[in-house]
Design a protein around this motif. Structure first.
Motif, PDB file in Angstrom:
ATOM      1  N   SER A   1       8.980  -4.805  21.178  1.00  0.00           N
ATOM      2  CA  SER A   1       7.994  -4.872  20.089  1.00  0.00           C
ATOM      3  C   SER A   1       6.698  -4.189  20.491  1.00  0.00           C
ATOM      4  O   SER A   1       6.087  -3.461  19.692  1.00  0.00           O
ATOM      5  N   LEU A   2       6.265  -4.394  21.738  1.00  0.00           N
ATOM      6  CA  LEU A   2       5.044  -3.739  22.215  1.00  0.00           C
ATOM      7  C   LEU A   2       5.234  -2.226  22.318  1.00  0.00           C
ATOM      8  O   LEU A   2       4.359  -1.449  21.913  1.00  0.00           O
ATOM      9  N   LEU A   3       6.361  -1.795  22.852  1.00  0.00           N
ATOM     10  CA  LEU A   3       6.616  -0.359  22.966  1.00  0.00           C
ATOM     11  C   LEU A   3       6.687   0.296  21.585  1.00  0.00           C
ATOM     12  O   LEU A   3       6.253   1.440  21.406  1.00  0.00           O
ATOM     13  N   ASN A   4       7.228  -0.422  20.632  1.00  0.00           N
ATOM     14  CA  ASN A   4       7.312   0.112  19.270  1.00  0.00           C
ATOM     15  C   ASN A   4       5.929   0.306  18.663  1.00  0.00           C
ATOM     16  O   ASN A   4       5.703   1.238  17.888  1.00  0.00           O
ATOM     17  N   GLU A   5       4.992  -0.578  19.013  1.00  0.00           N
ATOM     18  CA  GLU A   5       3.628  -0.499  18.496  1.00  0.00           C
ATOM     19  C   GLU A   5       2.773   0.517  19.259  1.00  0.00           C
ATOM     20  O   GLU A   5       1.792   1.025  18.716  1.00  0.00           O
ATOM     21  N   MET A   6       3.134   0.782  20.522  1.00  0.00           N
ATOM     22  CA  MET A   6       2.343   1.680  21.373  1.00  0.00           C
ATOM     23  C   MET A   6       3.234   2.820  21.868  1.00  0.00           C
ATOM     24  O   MET A   6       3.874   2.716  22.919  1.00  0.00           O
ATOM     25  N   PRO A   7       3.309   3.905  21.120  1.00  0.00           N
ATOM     26  CA  PRO A   7       4.283   4.968  21.406  1.00  0.00           C
ATOM     27  C   PRO A   7       4.097   5.709  22.719  1.00  0.00           C
ATOM     28  O   PRO A   7       4.992   6.450  23.129  1.00  0.00           O
ATOM     29  N   GLU A   8       2.968   5.516  23.397  1.00  0.00           N
ATOM     30  CA  GLU A   8       2.781   6.170  24.687  1.00  0.00           C
ATOM     31  C   GLU A   8       2.919   5.206  25.858  1.00  0.00           C
ATOM     32  O   GLU A   8       2.780   5.594  27.021  1.00  0.00           O
ATOM     33  N   ALA A   9       3.200   3.959  25.574  1.00  0.00           N
ATOM     34  CA  ALA A   9       3.344   2.954  26.627  1.00  0.00           C
ATOM     35  C   ALA A   9       4.721   3.049  27.278  1.00  0.00           C
ATOM     36  O   ALA A   9       5.678   3.562  26.692  1.00  0.00           O
ATOM     37  N   GLY A  10       4.801   2.534  28.491  1.00  0.00           N
ATOM     38  CA  GLY A  10       6.074   2.425  29.184  1.00  0.00           C
ATOM     39  C   GLY A  10       6.228   1.022  29.706  1.00  0.00           C
ATOM     40  O   GLY A  10       5.235   0.315  29.928  1.00  0.00           O
ATOM     41  N   GLY A  11       7.463   0.582  29.915  1.00  0.00           N
ATOM     42  CA  GLY A  11       7.644  -0.798  30.322  1.00  0.00           C
ATOM     43  C   GLY A  11       8.820  -1.039  31.242  1.00  0.00           C
ATOM     44  O   GLY A  11       9.773  -0.259  31.281  1.00  0.00           O
ATOM     45  N   VAL A  12       8.723  -2.150  31.965  1.00  0.00           N
ATOM     46  CA  VAL A  12       9.801  -2.646  32.815  1.00  0.00           C
ATOM     47  C   VAL A  12      10.099  -4.073  32.381  1.00  0.00           C
ATOM     48  O   VAL A  12       9.177  -4.869  32.151  1.00  0.00           O
ATOM     49  N   ALA A  13      11.370  -4.387  32.239  1.00  0.00           N
ATOM     50  CA  ALA A  13      11.775  -5.732  31.850  1.00  0.00           C
ATOM     51  C   ALA A  13      12.731  -6.288  32.891  1.00  0.00           C
ATOM     52  O   ALA A  13      13.645  -5.583  33.334  1.00  0.00           O
ATOM     53  N   THR A  14      12.512  -7.531  33.291  1.00  0.00           N
ATOM     54  CA  THR A  14      13.386  -8.151  34.279  1.00  0.00           C
ATOM     55  C   THR A  14      14.130  -9.331  33.676  1.00  0.00           C
ATOM     56  O   THR A  14      13.671  -9.974  32.733  1.00  0.00           O
ATOM     57  N   ASP A  15      15.288  -9.598  34.238  1.00  0.00           N
ATOM     58  CA  ASP A  15      16.034 -10.798  33.893  1.00  0.00           C
ATOM     59  C   ASP A  15      17.073 -11.021  34.980  1.00  0.00           C
ATOM     60  O   ASP A  15      17.590 -10.061  35.558  1.00  0.00           O
ATOM     61  N   ILE A  16      17.379 -12.266  35.232  1.00  0.00           N
ATOM     62  CA  ILE A  16      18.386 -12.584  36.236  1.00  0.00           C
ATOM     63  C   ILE A  16      19.794 -12.428  35.677  1.00  0.00           C
ATOM     64  O   ILE A  16      20.777 -12.362  36.416  1.00  0.00           O
ATOM     65  N   SER A  17      19.900 -12.364  34.343  1.00  0.00           N
ATOM     66  CA  SER A  17      21.197 -12.269  33.677  1.00  0.00           C
ATOM     67  C   SER A  17      21.557 -10.815  33.368  1.00  0.00           C
ATOM     68  O   SER A  17      20.865 -10.147  32.603  1.00  0.00           O
ATOM     69  N   PHE A  18      22.648 -10.328  33.962  1.00  0.00           N
ATOM     70  CA  PHE A  18      23.110  -8.968  33.675  1.00  0.00           C
ATOM     71  C   PHE A  18      23.501  -8.842  32.200  1.00  0.00           C
ATOM     72  O   PHE A  18      23.249  -7.813  31.572  1.00  0.00           O
ATOM     73  N   ALA A  19      24.120  -9.891  31.665  1.00  0.00           N
ATOM     74  CA  ALA A  19      24.548  -9.848  30.260  1.00  0.00           C
ATOM     75  C   ALA A  19      23.350  -9.739  29.325  1.00  0.00           C
ATOM     76  O   ALA A  19      23.387  -8.993  28.338  1.00  0.00           O
ATOM     77  N   ALA A  20      22.290 -10.483  29.621  1.00  0.00           N
ATOM     78  CA  ALA A  20      21.089 -10.403  28.791  1.00  0.00           C
ATOM     79  C   ALA A  20      20.476  -9.010  28.875  1.00  0.00           C
ATOM     80  O   ALA A  20      20.014  -8.461  27.857  1.00  0.00           O
ATOM     81  N   LEU A  21      20.452  -8.425  30.055  1.00  0.00           N
ATOM     82  CA  LEU A  21      19.877  -7.086  30.205  1.00  0.00           C
ATOM     83  C   LEU A  21      20.662  -6.052  29.406  1.00  0.00           C
ATOM     84  O   LEU A  21      20.072  -5.100  28.868  1.00  0.00           O
ATOM     85  N   GLU A  22      21.973  -6.212  29.306  1.00  0.00           N
ATOM     86  CA  GLU A  22      22.759  -5.284  28.495  1.00  0.00           C
ATOM     87  C   GLU A  22      22.371  -5.389  27.021  1.00  0.00           C
ATOM     88  O   GLU A  22      22.280  -4.393  26.310  1.00  0.00           O
ATOM     89  N   VAL A  23      22.130  -6.613  26.559  1.00  0.00           N
ATOM     90  CA  VAL A  23      21.669  -6.804  25.182  1.00  0.00           C
ATOM     91  C   VAL A  23      20.303  -6.144  24.997  1.00  0.00           C
ATOM     92  O   VAL A  23      20.063  -5.443  24.000  1.00  0.00           O
ATOM     93  N   ALA A  24      19.404  -6.346  25.954  1.00  0.00           N
ATOM     94  CA  ALA A  24      18.069  -5.756  25.869  1.00  0.00           C
ATOM     95  C   ALA A  24      18.136  -4.235  25.858  1.00  0.00           C
ATOM     96  O   ALA A  24      17.390  -3.573  25.121  1.00  0.00           O
ATOM     97  N   ARG A  25      19.019  -3.660  26.662  1.00  0.00           N
ATOM     98  CA  ARG A  25      19.165  -2.196  26.670  1.00  0.00           C
ATOM     99  C   ARG A  25      19.631  -1.692  25.302  1.00  0.00           C
ATOM    100  O   ARG A  25      19.136  -0.673  24.807  1.00  0.00           O
TER     101      ARG A  25
END
Length: 293
Positions: A131-155
């Motif tokens: 949501s933040l990246l969508n609002e700020m088109p020049e921003a970059g981000g890193v997202a962490t999670d301990i769950s590989f399955a959750a990260l696949e959904v996020a990707r």
């Protein structure tokens, strides 16, 4: 059987099962089965419903009567005006968490942060960072999670909303081995005390991932674990935006202060509950620059 008759049958089952807004939820489920909007369902309410579609609709209705969340049944949930994929591996995004997005965007605009480096800890579906990246088109981000399955959904959600090139994902616990400094850190950690488990709706406690809900006897274990990483990873003039469980603001402030942070402000959600706390480094930006370069 017509669409209207099927809706009536499902609505009755949902209402008898104690589901509030039974008719509305029946429309959502049938719309999902048919790939139709609410308006399209109204226009074709007298049309016949194919047997296989009726059976699929009734199967979803039975699962909803068993209190499986409608977001898991449809595989989607709206957040900050965007539609996100959700699965049983991810917490369902809630409107309360939009308070963090509002606060982060306000801070970025007020301080001229057009290209902030964003860290989302415990990303789940990715709804906060995306949501933040969508609002700020020049921003970059890193997202962490301990769950590989959750990260696949996020990707997949990042690709869905066109921010995949600016979103990076790491399978680590909290801040893990990350070393970069970030201008904005956002997190919605688990904050429900174990003894509150019995008071939760079955829609929540029986279906959503336990590791995203519960945080020890008093509900602050995740905040305690997060604090050192937040203090280490926030840029000298950056801000941390963290979601608060109801009534735990003072404990969080004490934990974060002990880890070298200071509370800057807090913000309430639409129900008037303190929901977002904002923190920064306790030391001055000049001292931090001398220390961290």
């Amino acid at each position: 059987m017509s669409i209207d008759e099927a809706l009536n049958r499902a609505s009755t089952l949902l209402k008898e099962g104690g589901i509030e807004g039974a008719r509305s939820e029946a429309r959502i489920l049938l719309g999902h089965v048919l790939g139709a909007t609410r308006e399209e369902l109204l226009l074709c309410h007298a049309n016949s419903l194919a047997k296989n579609k009726f059976e699929e609709f009734m199967s979803l209705t039975a699962r909803r009567v068993a209190r499986e969340p409608i977001a898991y049944l449809t595989g989607e949930r709206e957040f900050w005006g965007l539609t996100f994929e959700v699965t049983r591996e991810t917490l369902i995004p809630r409107p309360d968490s939009e308070t963090l997005i509002e606060a982060a965007l306000d801070f970025a605009r007020e301080n001229g942060l057009n290209r902030p480096r964003i860290l989302d800890i415990g990303t789940g579906s990715g709804c906060l960072m995306i949501s933040l990246l969508n609002e700020m088109p020049e921003a970059g981000g890193v997202a962490t999670d301990i769950s590989f399955a959750a990260l696949e959904v996020a990707r997949r959600n990042a690709a869905r909303h066109g921010v995949a090139a600016r979103a990076h994902f790491a399978a680590v616990s909290w801040g893990g081995a990350l070393k970069s400094l970030f201008d904005l850190i956002i997190a919605n950690p688990p904050y429900i005390a174990e003894d509150a488990r019995a008071s939760l709706m079955p829609d929540v406690v029986d279906y959503e991932p336990k590791e995203a809900l519960f945080a020890g006897a008093t509900g602050v274990d995740a905040y305690r674990a997060l604090a050192p990483d937040l203090a280490r990873l926030i840029a000298p003039e950056g801000r941390i935006f963290i979601e608060l469980g109801q009534g735990c603001g003072q404990q969080v402030t004490e934990l974060f202060t002990a880890s070298g942070m200071r509370e800057c402000a807090n913000r309430s959600d639409l129900a008037g509950i303190e929901r977002c706390a904002m923190f920064a480094r306790a030391e001055s930006p000049t001292a931090a620059m001398e220390k961290y370069g």
